[in-house]
Design a protein around this motif. Structure first.
Motif, PDB file in Angstrom:
ATOM      1  N   ALA A   1      42.554  26.574   1.576  1.00  0.00           N
ATOM      2  CA  ALA A   1      42.785  26.811   0.149  1.00  0.00           C
ATOM      3  C   ALA A   1      44.271  26.790  -0.141  1.00  0.00           C
ATOM      4  O   ALA A   1      45.093  27.103   0.724  1.00  0.00           O
ATOM      5  CB  ALA A   1      42.190  28.167  -0.252  1.00  0.00           C
ATOM      6  N   PRO A   2      44.674  26.422  -1.373  1.00  0.00           N
ATOM      7  CA  PRO A   2      46.087  26.449  -1.734  1.00  0.00           C
ATOM      8  C   PRO A   2      46.669  27.849  -1.593  1.00  0.00           C
ATOM      9  O   PRO A   2      45.940  28.849  -1.573  1.00  0.00           O
ATOM     10  CB  PRO A   2      46.093  25.997  -3.206  1.00  0.00           C
ATOM     11  CG  PRO A   2      44.804  25.262  -3.377  1.00  0.00           C
ATOM     12  CD  PRO A   2      43.837  25.923  -2.452  1.00  0.00           C
ATOM     13  N   ALA A   3      47.987  27.936  -1.483  1.00  0.00           N
ATOM     14  CA  ALA A   3      48.665  29.221  -1.388  1.00  0.00           C
ATOM     15  C   ALA A   3      48.271  30.095  -2.567  1.00  0.00           C
ATOM     16  O   ALA A   3      48.061  29.599  -3.667  1.00  0.00           O
ATOM     17  CB  ALA A   3      50.174  29.005  -1.372  1.00  0.00           C
ATOM     18  N   PRO A   4      48.155  31.406  -2.380  1.00  0.00           N
ATOM     19  CA  PRO A   4      47.633  32.282  -3.429  1.00  0.00           C
ATOM     20  C   PRO A   4      48.318  32.144  -4.769  1.00  0.00           C
ATOM     21  O   PRO A   4      47.668  32.057  -5.783  1.00  0.00           O
ATOM     22  CB  PRO A   4      47.846  33.696  -2.835  1.00  0.00           C
ATOM     23  CG  PRO A   4      47.834  33.485  -1.355  1.00  0.00           C
ATOM     24  CD  PRO A   4      48.437  32.129  -1.137  1.00  0.00           C
ATOM     25  N   ALA A   5      49.646  32.089  -4.762  1.00  0.00           N
ATOM     26  CA  ALA A   5      50.335  32.065  -6.065  1.00  0.00           C
ATOM     27  C   ALA A   5      49.987  30.828  -6.852  1.00  0.00           C
ATOM     28  O   ALA A   5      49.486  30.891  -7.962  1.00  0.00           O
ATOM     29  CB  ALA A   5      51.843  32.165  -5.852  1.00  0.00           C
ATOM     30  N   GLY A   6      50.242  29.640  -6.274  1.00  0.00           N
ATOM     31  CA  GLY A   6      49.979  28.393  -6.980  1.00  0.00           C
ATOM     32  C   GLY A   6      48.505  28.160  -7.207  1.00  0.00           C
ATOM     33  O   GLY A   6      48.075  27.745  -8.274  1.00  0.00           O
TER      34      GLY A   6
ATOM     35  N   TRP B   1      50.915  18.255  -2.318  1.00  0.00           N
ATOM     36  CA  TRP B   1      49.492  18.577  -2.359  1.00  0.00           C
ATOM     37  C   TRP B   1      48.694  17.745  -1.375  1.00  0.00           C
ATOM     38  O   TRP B   1      47.700  18.214  -0.822  1.00  0.00           O
ATOM     39  CB  TRP B   1      48.953  18.410  -3.778  1.00  0.00           C
ATOM     40  CG  TRP B   1      49.376  19.541  -4.652  1.00  0.00           C
ATOM     41  CD1 TRP B   1      50.464  19.612  -5.445  1.00  0.00           C
ATOM     42  CD2 TRP B   1      48.732  20.814  -4.757  1.00  0.00           C
ATOM     43  NE1 TRP B   1      50.560  20.826  -6.051  1.00  0.00           N
ATOM     44  CE2 TRP B   1      49.500  21.589  -5.661  1.00  0.00           C
ATOM     45  CE3 TRP B   1      47.591  21.362  -4.187  1.00  0.00           C
ATOM     46  CZ2 TRP B   1      49.161  22.900  -5.986  1.00  0.00           C
ATOM     47  CZ3 TRP B   1      47.238  22.655  -4.527  1.00  0.00           C
ATOM     48  CH2 TRP B   1      48.017  23.408  -5.419  1.00  0.00           C
ATOM     49  N   ARG B   2      49.118  16.530  -1.102  1.00  0.00           N
ATOM     50  CA  ARG B   2      48.408  15.705  -0.125  1.00  0.00           C
ATOM     51  C   ARG B   2      48.593  16.250   1.284  1.00  0.00           C
ATOM     52  O   ARG B   2      47.734  16.085   2.142  1.00  0.00           O
ATOM     53  CB  ARG B   2      48.907  14.266  -0.202  1.00  0.00           C
ATOM     54  CG  ARG B   2      48.190  13.322   0.752  1.00  0.00           C
ATOM     55  CD  ARG B   2      48.613  11.895   0.515  1.00  0.00           C
ATOM     56  NE  ARG B   2      48.040  11.378  -0.712  1.00  0.00           N
ATOM     57  CZ  ARG B   2      48.436  10.248  -1.309  1.00  0.00           C
ATOM     58  NH1 ARG B   2      49.443   9.542  -0.791  1.00  0.00           N
ATOM     59  NH2 ARG B   2      47.850   9.834  -2.416  1.00  0.00           N
ATOM     60  N   GLY B   3      49.706  16.902   1.523  1.00  0.00           N
ATOM     61  CA  GLY B   3      49.976  17.425   2.854  1.00  0.00           C
ATOM     62  C   GLY B   3      49.172  18.645   3.221  1.00  0.00           C
ATOM     63  O   GLY B   3      49.170  19.072   4.377  1.00  0.00           O
ATOM     64  N   ARG B   4      48.488  19.232   2.271  1.00  0.00           N
ATOM     65  CA  ARG B   4      47.677  20.420   2.566  1.00  0.00           C
ATOM     66  C   ARG B   4      46.367  20.013   3.233  1.00  0.00           C
ATOM     67  O   ARG B   4      45.698  19.104   2.757  1.00  0.00           O
ATOM     68  CB  ARG B   4      47.363  21.199   1.286  1.00  0.00           C
ATOM     69  CG  ARG B   4      48.591  21.824   0.638  1.00  0.00           C
ATOM     70  CD  ARG B   4      48.208  22.469  -0.682  1.00  0.00           C
ATOM     71  NE  ARG B   4      49.377  23.053  -1.333  1.00  0.00           N
ATOM     72  CZ  ARG B   4      49.774  24.301  -1.148  1.00  0.00           C
ATOM     73  NH1 ARG B   4      49.093  25.074  -0.323  1.00  0.00           N
ATOM     74  NH2 ARG B   4      50.828  24.769  -1.767  1.00  0.00           N
ATOM     75  N   PRO B   5      45.945  20.715   4.311  1.00  0.00           N
ATOM     76  CA  PRO B   5      44.648  20.419   4.932  1.00  0.00           C
ATOM     77  C   PRO B   5      43.525  20.615   3.923  1.00  0.00           C
ATOM     78  O   PRO B   5      43.548  21.552   3.135  1.00  0.00           O
ATOM     79  CB  PRO B   5      44.551  21.443   6.083  1.00  0.00           C
ATOM     80  CG  PRO B   5      45.971  21.856   6.333  1.00  0.00           C
ATOM     81  CD  PRO B   5      46.677  21.777   5.010  1.00  0.00           C
TER      82      PRO B   5
ATOM     83  N   GLU C   1      56.352  11.938  -7.066  1.00  0.00           N
ATOM     84  CA  GLU C   1      56.114  11.669  -5.646  1.00  0.00           C
ATOM     85  C   GLU C   1      56.174  12.951  -4.831  1.00  0.00           C
ATOM     86  O   GLU C   1      55.374  13.145  -3.901  1.00  0.00           O
ATOM     87  CB  GLU C   1      57.136  10.651  -5.136  1.00  0.00           C
ATOM     88  CG  GLU C   1      56.926   9.251  -5.709  1.00  0.00           C
ATOM     89  CD  GLU C   1      58.035   8.281  -5.325  1.00  0.00           C
ATOM     90  OE1 GLU C   1      59.119   8.766  -4.889  1.00  0.00           O
ATOM     91  OE2 GLU C   1      57.842   7.066  -5.453  1.00  0.00           O
ATOM     92  N   ASP C   2      57.116  13.840  -5.148  1.00  0.00           N
ATOM     93  CA  ASP C   2      57.209  15.117  -4.441  1.00  0.00           C
ATOM     94  C   ASP C   2      55.952  15.954  -4.644  1.00  0.00           C
ATOM     95  O   ASP C   2      55.429  16.584  -3.721  1.00  0.00           O
ATOM     96  CB  ASP C   2      58.434  15.904  -4.934  1.00  0.00           C
ATOM     97  CG  ASP C   2      59.748  15.281  -4.474  1.00  0.00           C
ATOM     98  OD1 ASP C   2      59.709  14.443  -3.550  1.00  0.00           O
ATOM     99  OD2 ASP C   2      60.798  15.625  -5.063  1.00  0.00           O
TER     100      ASP C   2
END
Length: 207
Positions: free
Chosen positions: A179-184, A171-175, A165-166
């Protein structure tokens, strides 16, 4: 008649529409292209099961017309074309009609290569609306789902469910446009299949 008017126009023949060379010859070709385009548009707008139904209906309806049946009811999907009454001539006619309807080149041996309406509809589906391969991450999620489904209920405890769930919430909370954060993000983009599964395992707290 074309040889008579090849060197000079003839008023006698120019006044007769039927005598004009090539007039109306392109109409069937335009109709065929229109039918094929309309079919592709229907398939593009349809779901997977609907595409199967559309193409099976096309095969059964065309086969019924070739054999002289009033309706496709006699064309059972799993029955062989030879059992249905097709021979070499009617097989070629079926090929020609389906070529016109679909706009794709089909061999004269079509009903022998794909001997039932179901098989032929499947072949047309592969040609006209092939399945898109799943993204690697989707395949790994499906693999994880199968892994969890094979565990006894007491091993899928609240900690595992909470971790899932976490992960989904993060990931659902990202617009969607960001783009995802560079590291991940870069880690996921450049990871191999094995590395990607290791990432998922780490997210779930698995060693």
């Amino acid at each position: 008649m074309p040889s008579f008017t090849a060197l000079r126009p003839s008023r006698l023949f120019t006044e007769i529409p039927e005598a004009q060379p090539g007039q109306g010859e392109d109409a069937p070709a335009r109709e065929d292209r229109g039918a094929a385009t309309a079919l592709r548009e229907r398939l593009a707008a349809a779901s997977g099961p609907e595409r199967d139904r559309i193409l099976l209906d096309l095969v059964r309806g065309t086969a019924a017309a070739v054999l002289g049946h009033a309706t496709p009811a006699a064309i059972r999907p799993s029955r062989g074309f030879l059992e249905l009454g097709f021979d070499s001539l009617t097989a070629v006619e079926l090929r020609n009609r389906l070529t016109a309807e679909t706009g794709i080149g089909l061999p004269a041996t079509l009903v022998f290569d794909h001997p039932t309406p179901n098989a032929l509809a499947g072949h047309l589906r592969a040609e006209l609306a092939p399945e898109q391969p799943a993204l690697p991450i989707v395949a790994e999620i499906e693999r994880l789902d199968q892994l969890l489904g094979g565990l006894p209920g007491d091993q899928v405890d609240d900690a595992v469910i909470g971790r899932l769930e976490d992960l989904v919430a993060r990931w659902r909370g990202r617009p969607a446009a960001v783009a995802p954060a560079p590291a991940g993000g870069q880690e996921l983009e450049s990871a191999s299949r094995e590395e990607l599964f290791d990432i998922i395992q780490r997210e779930f707290g698995k060693s």
